[in-house]
Motif scaffolding. Structure first.
Motif, mmCIF file in Angstrom:
data_model
loop_
_atom_site.group_PDB
_atom_site.id
_atom_site.type_symbol
_atom_site.label_atom_id
_atom_site.label_comp_id
_atom_site.label_asym_id
_atom_site.label_seq_id
_atom_site.Cartn_x
_atom_site.Cartn_y
_atom_site.Cartn_z
ATOM 1 N N ALA A 1 0.744 -1.402 -0.032
ATOM 2 C CA ALA A 1 0.100 0.161 -0.025
ATOM 3 C C ALA A 1 0.877 1.287 0.111
ATOM 4 C CB ALA A 1 -1.053 0.151 1.160
ATOM 5 N N ALA A 2 2.222 1.158 0.696
ATOM 6 C CA ALA A 2 3.018 2.193 0.609
ATOM 7 C C ALA A 2 3.317 2.696 -0.591
ATOM 8 C CB ALA A 2 3.780 2.275 1.569
ATOM 9 N N LYS A 3 3.696 1.648 -1.430
ATOM 10 C CA LYS A 3 4.229 1.892 -2.660
ATOM 11 C C LYS A 3 3.231 2.468 -3.611
ATOM 12 C CE LYS A 3 7.815 -1.889 -2.175
ATOM 13 N NZ LYS A 3 8.096 -3.150 -2.872
ATOM 14 N N VAL A 4 1.937 2.050 -3.427
ATOM 15 C CA VAL A 4 0.775 2.368 -4.260
ATOM 16 C C VAL A 4 0.648 3.940 -4.026
ATOM 17 C CG1 VAL A 4 -1.727 2.376 -4.647
ATOM 18 C CG2 VAL A 4 -0.135 0.180 -4.510
ATOM 19 N N CYS A 5 0.764 4.217 -2.674
ATOM 20 C CA CYS A 5 0.340 5.659 -2.064
ATOM 21 C C CYS A 5 1.611 6.556 -2.703
ATOM 22 C CB CYS A 5 0.446 5.685 -0.708
ATOM 23 S SG CYS A 5 -1.277 4.825 -0.152
ATOM 24 N N ALA A 6 2.697 6.229 -2.932
ATOM 25 C CA ALA A 6 3.787 6.915 -3.296
ATOM 26 C C ALA A 6 3.856 7.213 -4.631
ATOM 27 C CB ALA A 6 5.109 6.255 -2.991
ATOM 28 N N ASN A 7 2.803 6.747 -5.626
ATOM 29 C CA ASN A 7 2.741 7.078 -6.953
ATOM 30 C C ASN A 7 1.574 8.225 -7.013
ATOM 31 O OD1 ASN A 7 4.726 5.177 -7.760
ATOM 32 N ND2 ASN A 7 3.131 3.562 -7.780
ATOM 33 N N GLY A 8 1.661 8.626 -8.190
ATOM 34 C CA GLY A 8 0.624 9.476 -8.692
ATOM 35 C C GLY A 8 -0.791 9.141 -8.372
ATOM 36 N N PRO A 9 -1.812 9.599 -7.468
ATOM 37 C CA PRO A 9 -2.715 9.205 -7.117
ATOM 38 C C PRO A 9 -3.975 9.257 -8.326
ATOM 39 C CG PRO A 9 -2.708 11.154 -6.251
ATOM 40 C CD PRO A 9 -1.167 10.711 -6.752
ATOM 41 N N LEU A 10 -3.903 10.144 -9.267
ATOM 42 C CA LEU A 10 -4.663 10.011 -10.537
ATOM 43 C C LEU A 10 -4.350 9.138 -11.394
ATOM 44 C CD1 LEU A 10 -7.035 11.505 -11.961
ATOM 45 C CD2 LEU A 10 -5.164 13.119 -13.093
ATOM 46 N N ALA A 11 -3.016 8.880 -11.587
ATOM 47 C CA ALA A 11 -2.612 7.935 -12.427
ATOM 48 C C ALA A 11 -2.928 6.406 -11.970
ATOM 49 C CB ALA A 11 -0.762 7.746 -12.633
ATOM 50 N N VAL A 12 -2.826 6.220 -10.660
ATOM 51 C CA VAL A 12 -3.257 4.894 -10.310
ATOM 52 C C VAL A 12 -4.744 4.616 -10.577
ATOM 53 C CG1 VAL A 12 -3.509 3.674 -7.883
ATOM 54 C CG2 VAL A 12 -1.530 4.761 -8.613
ATOM 55 N N ARG A 13 -5.412 5.522 -9.908
ATOM 56 C CA ARG A 13 -6.867 5.470 -9.905
ATOM 57 C C ARG A 13 -7.388 5.176 -11.368
ATOM 58 N NH1 ARG A 13 -11.322 7.510 -5.983
ATOM 59 N NH2 ARG A 13 -10.370 6.976 -3.979
ATOM 60 N N ASN A 14 -6.935 6.131 -12.377
ATOM 61 C CA ASN A 14 -7.256 5.986 -13.806
ATOM 62 C C ASN A 14 -6.668 4.689 -14.555
ATOM 63 O OD1 ASN A 14 -8.286 8.412 -13.405
ATOM 64 N ND2 ASN A 14 -7.763 9.206 -15.763
ATOM 65 N N ALA A 15 -5.806 4.168 -13.992
ATOM 66 C CA ALA A 15 -5.050 2.978 -14.366
ATOM 67 C C ALA A 15 -5.738 1.756 -14.219
ATOM 68 C CB ALA A 15 -3.590 2.476 -13.916
ATOM 69 N N LYS A 16 -6.441 1.685 -12.726
ATOM 70 C CA LYS A 16 -7.491 0.865 -12.355
ATOM 71 C C LYS A 16 -8.622 0.727 -13.006
ATOM 72 C CE LYS A 16 -10.104 -1.112 -8.458
ATOM 73 N NZ LYS A 16 -10.164 -1.237 -7.027
ATOM 74 N N ALA A 17 -9.285 2.119 -13.266
ATOM 75 C CA ALA A 17 -10.390 2.403 -13.939
ATOM 76 C C ALA A 17 -10.248 1.527 -15.265
ATOM 77 C CB ALA A 17 -10.688 3.770 -13.847
ATOM 78 N N SER A 18 -9.199 1.877 -15.875
ATOM 79 C CA SER A 18 -9.147 1.314 -17.327
ATOM 80 C C SER A 18 -8.935 -0.173 -17.465
ATOM 81 C CB SER A 18 -7.900 1.897 -18.191
ATOM 82 O OG SER A 18 -7.779 1.431 -19.423
ATOM 83 N N ILE A 19 -8.383 -0.761 -16.514
ATOM 84 C CA ILE A 19 -8.321 -2.032 -16.563
ATOM 85 C C ILE A 19 -9.781 -2.572 -16.216
ATOM 86 C CG2 ILE A 19 -7.365 -3.979 -15.186
ATOM 87 C CD1 ILE A 19 -4.859 -2.202 -14.828
ATOM 88 N N VAL A 20 -10.564 -2.179 -15.286
ATOM 89 C CA VAL A 20 -11.794 -2.636 -14.991
ATOM 90 C C VAL A 20 -12.742 -2.486 -15.876
ATOM 91 C CG1 VAL A 20 -13.671 -2.307 -13.134
ATOM 92 C CG2 VAL A 20 -11.356 -2.433 -12.189
ATOM 93 N N THR A 21 -12.865 -1.033 -16.631
ATOM 94 C CA THR A 21 -13.889 -0.770 -17.436
ATOM 95 C C THR A 21 -13.592 -1.523 -18.717
ATOM 96 O OG1 THR A 21 -13.957 1.427 -16.582
ATOM 97 C CG2 THR A 21 -14.857 1.045 -18.755
ATOM 98 N N SER A 22 -12.469 -1.885 -19.264
ATOM 99 C CA SER A 22 -12.235 -2.358 -20.519
ATOM 100 C C SER A 22 -12.502 -3.962 -20.326
ATOM 101 C CB SER A 22 -10.812 -2.217 -20.952
ATOM 102 O OG SER A 22 -9.909 -2.757 -20.082
ATOM 103 N N GLY A 23 -12.144 -4.349 -18.954
ATOM 104 C CA GLY A 23 -12.588 -5.817 -18.910
ATOM 105 C C GLY A 23 -11.757 -6.758 -19.807
ATOM 106 N N TRP A 24 -12.854 -7.669 -20.674
ATOM 107 C CA TRP A 24 -12.375 -8.639 -21.309
ATOM 108 C C TRP A 24 -13.010 -8.423 -23.062
ATOM 109 C CZ3 TRP A 24 -12.088 -9.584 -16.614
ATOM 110 C CH2 TRP A 24 -11.053 -10.245 -15.970
ATOM 111 N N LEU A 25 -13.030 -6.914 -22.979
ATOM 112 C CA LEU A 25 -13.311 -6.721 -24.554
ATOM 113 C C LEU A 25 -12.119 -6.739 -25.429
ATOM 114 C CD1 LEU A 25 -14.767 -2.989 -23.576
ATOM 115 C CD2 LEU A 25 -16.070 -5.135 -24.257
#
Length: 270
Positions: free
Chosen positions: A206-230
């Protein structure tokens, strides 16, 4: 039993990290309606707070979560009375599906620290977490079919996408569990640690995640989840929306400046 011994969800804030502990150790952290209501509310509050950059889910004592309490039978009847939804929620059913992360994906990175038995609904929630650590004594199973039920809080959809198809089928159709070593081997969890060390490892990640750009982390997760298995072409269109937002952000400029100036970045999430 005093109020401190009542089943509950313990929520602790540590900087940019929130640790949620399912606390019902007498029943191996079996979920009650009030616990699931608290979880649904906690997910809302976590995602609404930009200062929270990672969440950890774990269990009290030597178990992670064995799902709903089948002896009580409330999951079959539906929730009512104690633990019923707050007024803004549509139904008790929506609280259950939200709390179990069936109908939602947390926007904030969610790390599972599996400190023991992870069964039934506990194993189904696990499939909606992003990073998973298992202690060596943990077991993972979906025993619902043994009791005439179906592992239907996402497992028939998600599990075959996360581990080999044949192992997913075996887990769901036989109800037999995986050991922690097997779960690691088949990729259900990403880290295997000694007993008592899962939360420590989760905090480290969690500390490593928090050290990164928060917008980049959230958007990366959102892209992964939203694109799914398309298919790739459709998924790339989704990815680009999130990439453009990040590349236009102040955080992206700060990250590049910090790299060129050889210093630690100071991210704001903007």
């Amino acid at each position: 039993m005093n109020s401190a011994d009542e089943p509950h969800l313990k929520v602790e804030r540590d900087g940019n990290v929130v640790v949620l502990t399912m606390n019902n150790p007498r029943r191996r952290n079996a979920l009650t309606p009030s616990m699931i209501t608290s979880m649904a509310q906690a997910w809302d509050e976590i995602d609404a707070n930009p200062d929270i950059r990672a969440a950890i889910l774990t269990g009290e004592g030597s178990s992670y979560c064995v799902g709903g309490d089948l002896a009580d039978g409330w999951m079959v009847r539906g929730s009512s009375g104690k633990g019923s939804p707050p007024p803004e929620r549509k139904s008790a059913g929506s609280v259950i599906t939200d709390g179990l992360l069936l109908t939602r994906s947390l926007a904030t990175p969610l790390i599972a620290a599996v400190n023991g038995a992870c069964l039934g609904g506990g194993c189904e929630m696990l499939q909606q977490t992003d990073i998973r650590i298992a202690e060596e004594h943990a077991v993972f199973g979906l025993p619902e079919a043994k009791w005439g039920l179906i592992a239907g809080a996402g497992s028939t959809v998600r599990l075959k996408r996360q581990i080999p198809y044949t192992k997913a089928m075996e887990m769901i159709l036989t109800g037999e569990p995986l050991t922690a070593a097997e779960a690691y081997h088949f990729g259900l969890v990403g880290h295997l640690v000694p007993t008592g060390r899962s939360l420590e490892k989760a905090r480290e990640i969690a500390a490593k995640v928090c050290a990164n750009g928060p917008l980049a982390v959230r958007n990366a997760k959102a892209s992964i989840v939203t694109s799914g298995w398309l298919d790739e072409q459709d998924a790339r269109q989704i990815e680009q929306r999130f990439v453009i937002e990040v590349m236009r952000s102040g955080d992206a400029k700060e990250g590049l400046a910090a790299f060129s100036e050889k210093r630690a970045p100071r991210y704001t999430g903007q």
